[in-house]
Design an enzyme around this catalytic site. Structure first.
Site, PDB file in Angstrom:
ATOM      1  N   CYS A   1       8.621  -0.691   1.856  1.00  0.00           N
ATOM      2  CA  CYS A   1       7.698  -1.929   1.790  1.00  0.00           C
ATOM      3  C   CYS A   1       7.958  -2.632   0.675  1.00  0.00           C
ATOM      4  CB  CYS A   1       6.439  -1.199   1.553  1.00  0.00           C
ATOM      5  SG  CYS A   1       4.788  -2.384   1.277  1.00  0.00           S
TER       6      CYS A   1
ATOM      7  N   CYS B   1       5.430  -3.969  -1.502  1.00  0.00           N
ATOM      8  CA  CYS B   1       5.031  -3.310  -2.345  1.00  0.00           C
ATOM      9  C   CYS B   1       5.883  -2.888  -3.606  1.00  0.00           C
ATOM     10  CB  CYS B   1       4.700  -1.839  -1.980  1.00  0.00           C
ATOM     11  SG  CYS B   1       3.772  -1.955  -0.487  1.00  0.00           S
ATOM     12  N   ASP B   2       7.324  -2.843  -3.383  1.00  0.00           N
ATOM     13  CA  ASP B   2       8.432  -2.499  -4.355  1.00  0.00           C
ATOM     14  C   ASP B   2       9.386  -3.658  -4.704  1.00  0.00           C
ATOM     15  OD1 ASP B   2       7.123   0.104  -4.429  1.00  0.00           O
ATOM     16  OD2 ASP B   2       8.320   0.622  -2.829  1.00  0.00           O
TER      17      ASP B   2
HETATM   18  C1  LIG Z   1       6.283   4.610  -0.097  1.00  0.00           C
HETATM   19  C2  LIG Z   1       5.095   3.660   0.092  1.00  0.00           C
HETATM   20  C3  LIG Z   1       4.922   3.013  -1.103  1.00  0.00           C
HETATM   21  C4  LIG Z   1       3.750   2.002  -0.990  1.00  0.00           C
HETATM   22  N1  LIG Z   1       3.464   1.181  -1.818  1.00  0.00           N
HETATM   23  C5  LIG Z   1       2.299   0.504  -1.905  1.00  0.00           C
HETATM   24  C6  LIG Z   1       1.814  -0.404  -2.856  1.00  0.00           C
HETATM   25  O1  LIG Z   1       2.504  -0.343  -3.964  1.00  0.00           O
HETATM   26  N2  LIG Z   1       0.808  -1.130  -2.773  1.00  0.00           N
HETATM   27  C7  LIG Z   1      -0.008  -1.278  -1.522  1.00  0.00           C
HETATM   28  O2  LIG Z   1      -0.880  -2.008  -1.501  1.00  0.00           O
HETATM   29  N3  LIG Z   1       0.561  -0.649  -0.494  1.00  0.00           N
HETATM   30  C8  LIG Z   1       1.553   0.235  -0.516  1.00  0.00           C
HETATM   31  N4  LIG Z   1       1.992   1.039   0.647  1.00  0.00           N
HETATM   32  C9  LIG Z   1       1.090   0.835   1.945  1.00  0.00           C
HETATM   33  C10 LIG Z   1      -0.135   1.997   1.754  1.00  0.00           C
HETATM   34  O3  LIG Z   1       0.512   3.036   1.141  1.00  0.00           O
HETATM   35  C11 LIG Z   1      -0.571   1.723   3.066  1.00  0.00           C
HETATM   36  O4  LIG Z   1      -1.135   0.490   3.498  1.00  0.00           O
HETATM   37  C12 LIG Z   1      -2.094   2.505   2.971  1.00  0.00           C
HETATM   38  O5  LIG Z   1      -2.002   3.680   2.540  1.00  0.00           O
HETATM   39  C13 LIG Z   1      -3.067   2.505   4.170  1.00  0.00           C
HETATM   40  O6  LIG Z   1      -4.065   3.361   3.997  1.00  0.00           O
HETATM   41  P1  LIG Z   1      -4.783   3.976   5.490  1.00  0.00           P
HETATM   42  O7  LIG Z   1      -6.078   4.578   4.746  1.00  0.00           O
HETATM   43  O8  LIG Z   1      -4.958   3.053   6.309  1.00  0.00           O
HETATM   44  O9  LIG Z   1      -4.024   5.124   5.696  1.00  0.00           O
HETATM   45  P2  LIG Z   1      -3.053   6.211   4.654  1.00  0.00           P
HETATM   46  O10 LIG Z   1      -2.886   6.045   3.569  1.00  0.00           O
HETATM   47  O11 LIG Z   1      -1.843   6.574   5.707  1.00  0.00           O
HETATM   48  O12 LIG Z   1      -3.953   7.443   4.965  1.00  0.00           O
HETATM   49  C14 LIG Z   1      -3.872   8.352   6.232  1.00  0.00           C
HETATM   50  C15 LIG Z   1      -4.886   9.554   6.083  1.00  0.00           C
HETATM   51  O13 LIG Z   1      -5.005  10.060   7.482  1.00  0.00           O
HETATM   52  C16 LIG Z   1      -4.765  11.479   7.381  1.00  0.00           C
HETATM   53  N5  LIG Z   1      -4.577  11.891   8.767  1.00  0.00           N
HETATM   54  C17 LIG Z   1      -3.572  11.750   9.658  1.00  0.00           C
HETATM   55  N6  LIG Z   1      -3.724  12.387  10.750  1.00  0.00           N
HETATM   56  C18 LIG Z   1      -4.935  13.130  10.529  1.00  0.00           C
HETATM   57  C19 LIG Z   1      -5.581  13.820  11.355  1.00  0.00           C
HETATM   58  N7  LIG Z   1      -5.181  14.289  12.646  1.00  0.00           N
HETATM   59  N8  LIG Z   1      -6.582  14.661  10.844  1.00  0.00           N
HETATM   60  C20 LIG Z   1      -7.108  14.240   9.808  1.00  0.00           C
HETATM   61  N9  LIG Z   1      -6.621  13.387   8.858  1.00  0.00           N
HETATM   62  C21 LIG Z   1      -5.335  12.874   9.271  1.00  0.00           C
HETATM   63  C22 LIG Z   1      -3.561  11.609   6.399  1.00  0.00           C
HETATM   64  O14 LIG Z   1      -3.653  12.708   5.867  1.00  0.00           O
HETATM   65  C23 LIG Z   1      -3.959  10.590   5.372  1.00  0.00           C
HETATM   66  O15 LIG Z   1      -4.695  11.273   4.478  1.00  0.00           O
HETATM   67  C24 LIG Z   1       3.002   1.919   0.507  1.00  0.00           C
HETATM   68  C25 LIG Z   1       3.517   2.750   1.587  1.00  0.00           C
HETATM   69  C26 LIG Z   1       4.561   3.661   1.300  1.00  0.00           C
HETATM   70  C27 LIG Z   1       4.950   4.660   2.443  1.00  0.00           C
END
Ligand SMILES: Cc1cc2nc3c(=O)[nH]c(=O)nc-3n(C[C@H](O)[C@H](O)[C@H](O)COP(=O)(O)OP(=O)(O)OC[C@H]3O[C@@H](n4cnc5c(N)ncnc54)[C@H](O)[C@@H]3O)c2cc1C
Length: 310
Positions: free
Chosen positions: A134, A137-138
């Site tokens: 990302c 992000c980084d």
């Molecule tokens: C390495 C990295 C660094 C990042 N740095 C940043 C940053 O600095 N700033 C920023 O704004 N964004 C950053 N991002 C992006 C950010 O992490 C995502 O946009 C954000 O986390 C999305 O949130 P979400 O709630 O949609 O999903 P996610 O954070 O992906 O959470 C999904 C959840 O669903 C759960 N899940 C999946 N399948 C199932 C199932 N079958 N049953 C129950 N639960 C399940 C998982 O366990 C998880 O808890 C980064 C991403 C990565 C990979």
């Protein structure tokens, strides 16, 4: 029949916890199944500098712990378990977890999307230590440094062009001769003075020392010949995979598996809502996911009021 909850939230990232916070404060007694990777994608990262409210930055794990504590304080019930199956064919809906069935009138799906990594040698050790998925992000951590971008689509071109704001040089490598990126994005990258493109290259091995990434051994897939490149940052931009397989086609998704929102955050099934990266092909940020979690929670409140509790 087991108790029918108002709402079950699937996934414990920023979208899920924000939805949980709102629905808990609205006295809906929400139940969350947070999944195998409780806390979501941010558990993988060290410093978050772009989530409002943390002027000194914060580690991903700490921020997610705080989001959870805030939601639990108002009554969100969280189980760090995976949902294996859902049945949205009749109301109340059924959500299956470790063989047990749970019922609810509404469901919020916030299971996120996984970035696709390369799987090159030494990659796991360098994730978050120079290798990122990302640039938004980084990117700012790589001021005046040389970085690599891997990919041939619009995302790779966008990441590379964005990174020229910070990096002294950006090298894009792509396995093939032909790019999937649109002509306009490709031309913008090709003509940028800080960007160099290398075709027919893939990462074989990541090189590192105690301070982090130092470079990579690149391989030409046509003949296996190799060359070394020195970089302190690398951005893998080969796509994301939304986590929607467990839905077994019960809500409409696009050709890549992202859930399609039909009316605000509601999916093709009335009463089933989706928020965060699992619907978002564009922004994929913690703050946008949290924002959508809030929207989904408010949509659930209205939907329950109009359809169940009226
Ligand atoms: C390495 C990295 C660094 C990042 N740095 C940043 C940053 O600095 N700033 C920023 O704004 N964004 C950053 N991002 C992006 C950010 O992490 C995502 O946009 C954000 O986390 C999305 O949130 P979400 O709630 O949609 O999903 P996610 O954070 O992906 O959470 C999904 C959840 O669903 C759960 N899940 C999946 N399948 C199932 C199932 N079958 N049953 C129950 N639960 C399940 C998982 O366990 C998880 O808890 C980064 C991403 C990565 C990979």
């Amino acid at each position: 029949m087991s108790e029918v909850r108002n709402v079950i939230i699937i996934g414990s990232g920023p979208a899920g916890y924000t939805a949980g916070l709102y629905n808990a404060r609205a006295m809906l007694n929400p139940l969350m199944f947070g999944g195998y990777m409780s806390g979501g994608q941010l558990m993988l990262t060290t410093d978050i500098e772009n989530f409002p409210g943390y002027p000194e930055g914060i580690s991903g794990a700490e921020m997610m712990m705080q989001l959870r504590q805030q939601a639990e304080k108002f009554g969100l019930e969280v189980h760090d378990k995976d949902v294996s199956k859902v049945d949205f064919s009749s109301s109340p809906f059924t959500v299956t977890v470790e063989g047990e069935e749970y019922k609810s009138h509404a469901v919020i799906i916030s299971t996120g999307a996984e970035a696709i990594w390369l799987g090159a040698e030494n990659e796991d050790a360098q994730k978050g230590r120079g290798i990122s998925v990302c640039a938004t992000c980084d990117g700012a951590f790589f001021r005046d440094q040389e970085v690599l971008v891997i990919g041939g689509g619009d995302s790779a071109m966008e990441e590379a062009t964005f990174l020229t704001r910070f990096a002294s040089k950006v090298t894009i490598i792509h396995r093939r001769e032909v790019f999937r990126a649109s002509k306009v994005m490709l031309d913008r990258a090709k003509t940028h003075p800080k960007i160099e493109m290398k075709m027919h290259r893939q990462v074989k091995t990541w090189l590192s020392d105690d301070n982090g990434l130092t470079g990579a051994i690149l391989e030409d897939p046509r003949d296996g010949s190799t060359e070394e490149i020195g970089v302190t940052g690398a951005f893998i931009a080969i796509g994301h995979k939304p986590i929607t397989k467990f839905l077994d086609g019960q809500v409409e998704t696009d050709e890549s598996g992202y859930i399609v929102a039909k009316e605000h955050t509601m999916t093709s099934v009335p009463g089933v809502f989706a928020a965060g990266d699992v619907v978002d092909t564009r922004y994929r940020q913690a703050i946008t996911a949290a924002g959508m979690g809030c929207q989904a929670a408010i949509d659930v409140e209205h939907w329950l009021e109009n359809n169940i509790h009226n």
